[in-house]
Motif scaffolding. Structure first.
Motif, PDB file in Angstrom:
ATOM      1  N   ALA A 123       5.682 -11.895   3.143  1.00 13.18           N
ATOM      2  CA  ALA A 123       5.219 -12.219   4.497  1.00 13.18           C
ATOM      3  C   ALA A 123       4.638 -10.998   5.204  1.00 13.18           C
ATOM      4  CB  ALA A 123       6.367 -12.803   5.317  1.00 13.18           C
ATOM      5  N   PHE A 124       5.173  -9.809   4.913  1.00 12.57           N
ATOM      6  CA  PHE A 124       4.694  -8.584   5.548  1.00 12.57           C
ATOM      7  C   PHE A 124       3.253  -8.279   5.154  1.00 12.57           C
ATOM      8  CE2 PHE A 124       4.193  -3.902   5.208  1.00 12.57           C
ATOM      9  CZ  PHE A 124       4.261  -3.597   6.571  1.00 12.57           C
ATOM     10  N   THR A 125       2.962  -8.326   3.869  1.00 10.20           N
ATOM     11  CA  THR A 125       1.597  -8.055   3.423  1.00 10.20           C
ATOM     12  C   THR A 125       0.641  -9.162   3.865  1.00 10.20           C
ATOM     13  OG1 THR A 125       1.936  -9.112   1.261  1.00 10.20           O
ATOM     14  CG2 THR A 125       2.410  -6.754   1.431  1.00 10.20           C
ATOM     15  N   ALA A 253       0.254   0.501   2.403  1.00  3.96           N
ATOM     16  CA  ALA A 253      -0.931   1.179   1.879  1.00  3.96           C
ATOM     17  C   ALA A 253      -1.582   0.348   0.780  1.00  3.96           C
ATOM     18  CB  ALA A 253      -0.545   2.555   1.347  1.00  3.96           C
ATOM     19  N   GLN A 254      -0.761  -0.225  -0.099  1.00  2.01           N
ATOM     20  CA  GLN A 254      -1.291  -1.046  -1.181  1.00  2.01           C
ATOM     21  C   GLN A 254      -2.009  -2.279  -0.638  1.00  2.01           C
ATOM     22  OE1 GLN A 254       2.101  -1.883  -3.647  1.00  2.01           O
ATOM     23  NE2 GLN A 254       2.252   0.210  -4.435  1.00  2.01           N
ATOM     24  N   ILE A 301      -6.041  -3.392  -8.627  1.00  2.58           N
ATOM     25  CA  ILE A 301      -4.634  -3.798  -8.722  1.00  2.58           C
ATOM     26  C   ILE A 301      -3.872  -2.881  -9.666  1.00  2.58           C
ATOM     27  CG2 ILE A 301      -3.065  -5.634  -9.498  1.00  2.58           C
ATOM     28  CD1 ILE A 301      -5.242  -7.628  -8.555  1.00  2.58           C
ATOM     29  N   TYR A 302      -4.514  -2.532 -10.773  1.00  2.00           N
ATOM     30  CA  TYR A 302      -3.869  -1.621 -11.738  1.00  2.00           C
ATOM     31  C   TYR A 302      -3.624  -0.249 -11.118  1.00  2.00           C
ATOM     32  CZ  TYR A 302      -3.307   1.509 -15.703  1.00  2.00           C
ATOM     33  OH  TYR A 302      -2.846   2.478 -16.555  1.00  2.00           O
ATOM     34  N   ILE A 307      -0.073   4.236  -5.837  1.00  3.96           N
ATOM     35  CA  ILE A 307       0.066   4.462  -4.397  1.00  3.96           C
ATOM     36  C   ILE A 307       1.527   4.282  -4.036  1.00  3.96           C
ATOM     37  CG2 ILE A 307      -0.624   3.718  -2.089  1.00  3.96           C
ATOM     38  CD1 ILE A 307      -3.164   2.578  -3.286  1.00  3.96           C
ATOM     39  N   THR A 308       2.185   5.340  -3.573  1.00  4.57           N
ATOM     40  CA  THR A 308       3.637   5.271  -3.265  1.00  4.57           C
ATOM     41  C   THR A 308       3.900   5.643  -1.819  1.00  4.57           C
ATOM     42  OG1 THR A 308       3.885   7.553  -4.035  1.00  4.57           O
ATOM     43  CG2 THR A 308       4.267   5.797  -5.626  1.00  4.57           C
TER      44      THR A 308
END
Length: 308
Positions: A123-125, A253-254, A301-302, A307-308
């Motif tokens: 839900a957040f994304t 970020a993602q 996507i890969y 990204i962390t």
């Protein structure tokens, strides 16, 4: 490979089938592209924007941070396209068509299902993507129409009159106000909104198919491919640079980078058709970027896992 197969089966192939149906219907019945365009602008698009904003759950902090990202990203891509336009020496309507093909991207019927696939219904994304969708619904109906009319030397009064007649610029604040004040939509009103919003994707894709079926294919490969590269490769790279600059990390970020990776919006075709501004180029860009996105989105996507 799972991502590749899913995007192919659930995004690209269904989109291609709907576009092919539109082209076939035009060949058979000579459908009126202008009528379809007006249905999208004045009925289907406002309905889906209202429904998604009214039903969403967005916090103020996430709203402001996402909006800041969006405006920085929009400015960066706009500047990049302006440099390309000047280097290539475009003139007249082609300037606006190229610009719109890069800065307006498919944040609704492509990006939302993609977001929910990648983040498994988070839900957040989804709230982040809905904010991006809101801006990508508002800008084509304001700046996009202004820029097309400006390139044709239309009077400012005429341009403002055209923009102010578009329902979506009123729908967005109304949806937020009703959601914020918990104002219920009466059932007899909400049912038609659902019916119309559910028809948005099909109608928009059929409109694109009708445009593709009606035009003479004089493909300007260099311009179309340039637009595709800017939208599908440079776009997510710029998004990645901005999240680093803003210090955004993790899943947010993602989600933001993923939102930048989708193909050119159908809005660019609808504007081009409605105002007769390079409709062939715009249609070819939307179609080709949608096809090529199966490879570029899979790559994004890969790479997102780093990204962390």
């Amino acid at each position: 490979m799972n991502y590749f197969s899913y995007i192919l089966l659930n995004n690209v192939i269904p989109l291609t089938i709907m576009i092919a149906l539109g082209a076939t219907l035009y060949r058979a019945f000579k459908l009126d592209i202008k009528t379809l365009s007006k249905l999208n602008f004045y009925l289907f698009s406002p309905a889906i924007v209202f429904k998604m904003l009214y039903e969403s759950s967005i916090s103020l902090a996430i709203l402001l941070q996402t909006l800041l990202f969006f405006f920085i990203y929009f400015a960066a891509m706009y500047l990049l396209v302006e440099i390309v336009v000047r280097v290539r020496g475009y003139r007249g309507g082609m300037v606006t068509a190229m610009r719109n093909s890069v800065i307006f991207y498919n944040s609704a019927n492509y990006a939302i299902p993609l977001n929910q696939l990648v983040f498994v219904g988070d839900a957040f994304t989804l709230s982040i993507q809905i904010i991006i969708m809101m801006m990508q619904s508002l800008l084509p109906n304001t700046y996009g129409i202004y820029s097309v009319n400006a390139s044709k030397k239309a009077e400012l009064k005429t341009m403002l009159k055209t923009i102010l007649t578009l329902p979506v610029i009123y729908i967005i604040p109304i949806a937020f106000l009703m959601r914020g004040l918990h104002i219920p939509v009466p059932g007899p009103v909400y049912a038609p909104i659902n019916y119309v919003s559910n028809a948005f994707i099909a109608t928009a894709l059929i409109t694109l198919g009708v445009q593709l079926g009606s035009m003479k294919w004089r493909l300007n490969l260099s311009d179309v491919m340039l637009s595709n590269v800017l939208r599908l490769l440079i776009g997510p790279a710029v998004g990645f640079g901005i999240v680093l600059l803003m210090g955004i990390h993790g899943i947010m970020a993602q989600a933001l980078v993923l939102s930048c990776s989708v193909p050119t919006s159908l809005s660019s075709v609808l504007i081009a058709v409605e105002y007769d501004n390079e409709p062939e180029f715009s249609s070819q860009v939307v179609f080709s970027s949608t096809i090529f996105s199966i490879f570029t989105v899979t790559l994004v996507i890969y790479l997102m896992k780093f990204i962390t």
